[in-house]
Enzyme design. Structure first.
Site, PDB file in Angstrom:
ATOM      1  N   SER A  77      48.529  -1.808  13.665  1.00  0.00           N
ATOM      2  CA  SER A  77      49.311  -0.554  13.610  1.00  0.00           C
ATOM      3  C   SER A  77      48.623   0.583  12.885  1.00  0.00           C
ATOM      4  CB  SER A  77      50.664  -0.814  12.955  1.00  0.00           C
ATOM      5  OG  SER A  77      51.533  -1.342  13.913  1.00  0.00           O
ATOM      6  N   LYS A  80      47.903   3.497  14.954  1.00  0.00           N
ATOM      7  CA  LYS A  80      48.934   4.491  15.297  1.00  0.00           C
ATOM      8  C   LYS A  80      48.549   5.877  14.768  1.00  0.00           C
ATOM      9  CE  LYS A  80      52.580   1.106  15.931  1.00  0.00           C
ATOM     10  NZ  LYS A  80      53.399   0.076  15.361  1.00  0.00           N
ATOM     11  N   TYR A 202      48.490   0.986  24.626  1.00  0.00           N
ATOM     12  CA  TYR A 202      49.036   0.621  23.304  1.00  0.00           C
ATOM     13  C   TYR A 202      48.445  -0.720  22.829  1.00  0.00           C
ATOM     14  CZ  TYR A 202      52.155  -1.100  19.734  1.00  0.00           C
ATOM     15  OH  TYR A 202      52.623  -1.641  18.558  1.00  0.00           O
ATOM     16  N   TYR A 254      56.759   0.867   7.191  1.00  0.00           N
ATOM     17  CA  TYR A 254      57.976   0.380   7.845  1.00  0.00           C
ATOM     18  C   TYR A 254      59.163   0.454   6.899  1.00  0.00           C
ATOM     19  CZ  TYR A 254      54.389  -0.897  11.032  1.00  0.00           C
ATOM     20  OH  TYR A 254      53.315  -0.831  11.852  1.00  0.00           O
ATOM     21  N   VAL A 272      49.649  -5.426  11.047  1.00  0.00           N
ATOM     22  CA  VAL A 272      49.895  -6.869  10.888  1.00  0.00           C
ATOM     23  C   VAL A 272      48.607  -7.704  10.828  1.00  0.00           C
ATOM     24  CG1 VAL A 272      52.237  -6.869  11.823  1.00  0.00           C
ATOM     25  CG2 VAL A 272      50.305  -7.242  13.363  1.00  0.00           C
TER      26      VAL A 272
HETATM   27  O1  DON Z   1      52.845  -4.250  18.742  1.00  0.00           O
HETATM   28  C1  DON Z   1      53.049  -5.144  17.941  1.00  0.00           C
HETATM   29  O2  DON Z   1      54.166  -5.532  17.666  1.00  0.00           O
HETATM   30  C2  DON Z   1      51.882  -5.752  17.233  1.00  0.00           C
HETATM   31  N1  DON Z   1      50.645  -5.432  17.876  1.00  0.00           N
HETATM   32  C3  DON Z   1      51.917  -5.380  15.791  1.00  0.00           C
HETATM   33  C4  DON Z   1      51.571  -3.986  15.457  1.00  0.00           C
HETATM   34  C5  DON Z   1      51.669  -3.801  13.974  1.00  0.00           C
HETATM   35  O3  DON Z   1      50.702  -3.885  13.256  1.00  0.00           O
HETATM   36  C6  DON Z   1      53.028  -3.558  13.442  1.00  0.00           C
HETATM   37  N2  DON Z   1      52.940  -3.545  12.098  1.00  0.00           N
HETATM   38  N3  DON Z   1      52.977  -3.896  11.061  1.00  0.00           N
END
Ligand code: DON
Length: 318
Positions: A77, A80, A202, A254, A272
């Site tokens: 993330s 982003k 994405y 978050y 993550v």
């Molecule tokens: O899209 C997703 O749910 C995963 N690729 C996680 C992305 C992410 O890092 C969310 N965050 N903490």
């Protein structure tokens, strides 16, 4: 002896021996045993839990690191931010008619709020918001992936940044929830392009791999009013840099963003894969990596290291 830097009106007492301080904090962090490595895809579940890195990139060009700072990991993330930068540049203010700028108070992949709010995501830092941003990129760039990759490589001055195709593929295979978010937004006419193409962008950006040094260097412009301190190039306007930092402050961690603002006080973004970056205006960027995540999806040791460093150096923007 220390030297002072003024950040956000506050003096930062930067120690001469920053490396030793980082080393001490990293050693302490290794005694934190909370958290669990992300296991929703095999490529992340296999990453060793005891990798740990801490980097500080200051605006004078110094990069100080300890631990596994040369080891690339899945930035997830944190990507982003890069997507958002490109979308803000391409769409300007109309972007904010399609995505809000409010904290969600919900897990990053929550669906319920999106239904209540008619397919307009709460902010670009949650999955729905980042998928919306991916739609902007796919709709407005002829090659959205190469635009993003070349921007990131340029920002950190390294061609070594790449995408882990195994993570990209696994994200797609386990992407039902993200697909649900995307199709829900499409049903409210808030996705313009083909949903599968948007999701592919994405998932691809989530699979970017970088190390803490590349991450910290790439985002130094956010600490420097939008200007890259290395090249002198204006990457975003000062106002857009402030806006990105504001969104990170309210939503980057978050539904733990409030606690992070309270205990650390820096704009930050986590992923993550266990990475966290934190912006210290007029000073530099801190990046941390440790794979085990707490229940909010934020790196437990990464949170500890950034909190400790911010507290010891007095780095809060508030
Ligand atoms: O899209 C997703 O749910 C995963 N690729 C996680 C992305 C992410 O890092 C969310 N965050 N903490």
């Amino acid at each position: 002896m220390t030297h002072d830097v003024i950040s956000g009106g506050q003096p930062i007492h930067a120690p001469d021996n920053l490396k030793q301080l980082l080393e001490d904090i990293l050693q302490q962090a290794m005694t934190v045993n909370d958290g669990k490595v992300a296991d929703y895809i095999p490529a992340l579940a296999e990453v060793k839990a005891d990798y740990c890195a801490l980097t500080v990139a200051t605006l004078d060009g110094n990069v100080t690191s300890v631990g596994d700072s040369n080891k690339p990991f899945s930035i997830q993330s944190i990507s982003k931010i890069y997507g958002l930068m490109l979308a803000m540049e391409r769409l300007g203010d109309p972007l904010w008619e399609r995505v809000q700028m409010e904290p969600s108070g919900q897990p990053f992949n929550s669906i319920v709020q999106l239904e209540w709010e008619k397919g307009i995501p709460r902010n670009p830092m949650i999955n729905a918001g980042a998928i919306l941003v991916s739609d902007v990129l796919v709709s407005h760039y002829s090659a959205s992936k190469s635009a993003l990759l070349s921007m990131v490589r340029g920002l950190c001055g390294s061609e070594a940044v790449c995408v882990d195709s195994r993570v990209h593929e696994s994200e797609r295979e386990h992407g039902a929830r993200n697909a649900a978010l995307a199709y829900l937004m499409k049903s409210f006419n808030n996705i313009e392009s083909d949903v599968e193409e948007v999701l592919d962008h994405y998932f691809w950006q989530c699979a970017l791999t970088m190390n803490t040094e590349q991450l910290a260097s790439s985002l130094a412009f956010l600490a420097n009013r939008g200007q890259c301190p290395r090249s002198g190039k204006q990457i975003t306007s000062h106002r857009d840099a402030q806006r990105i930092n504001a969104l990170m402050s309210t939503s980057g961690m978050y539904d733990q963003s409030g606690q992070f603002a309270f205990t650390v006080g820096l704009p930050a973004k986590s992923g993550v894969g266990g990475g966290i970056i934190a912006i210290v205006p007029d000073y530099g960027v801190i990046s941390a990596w440790s794979p085990p995540l707490n229940s909010f999806g934020n790196s437990a040791r990464g949170m500890f290291m950034i909190r400790e460093l911010a507290n010891r150096l007095g780095l809060s923007v508030y």
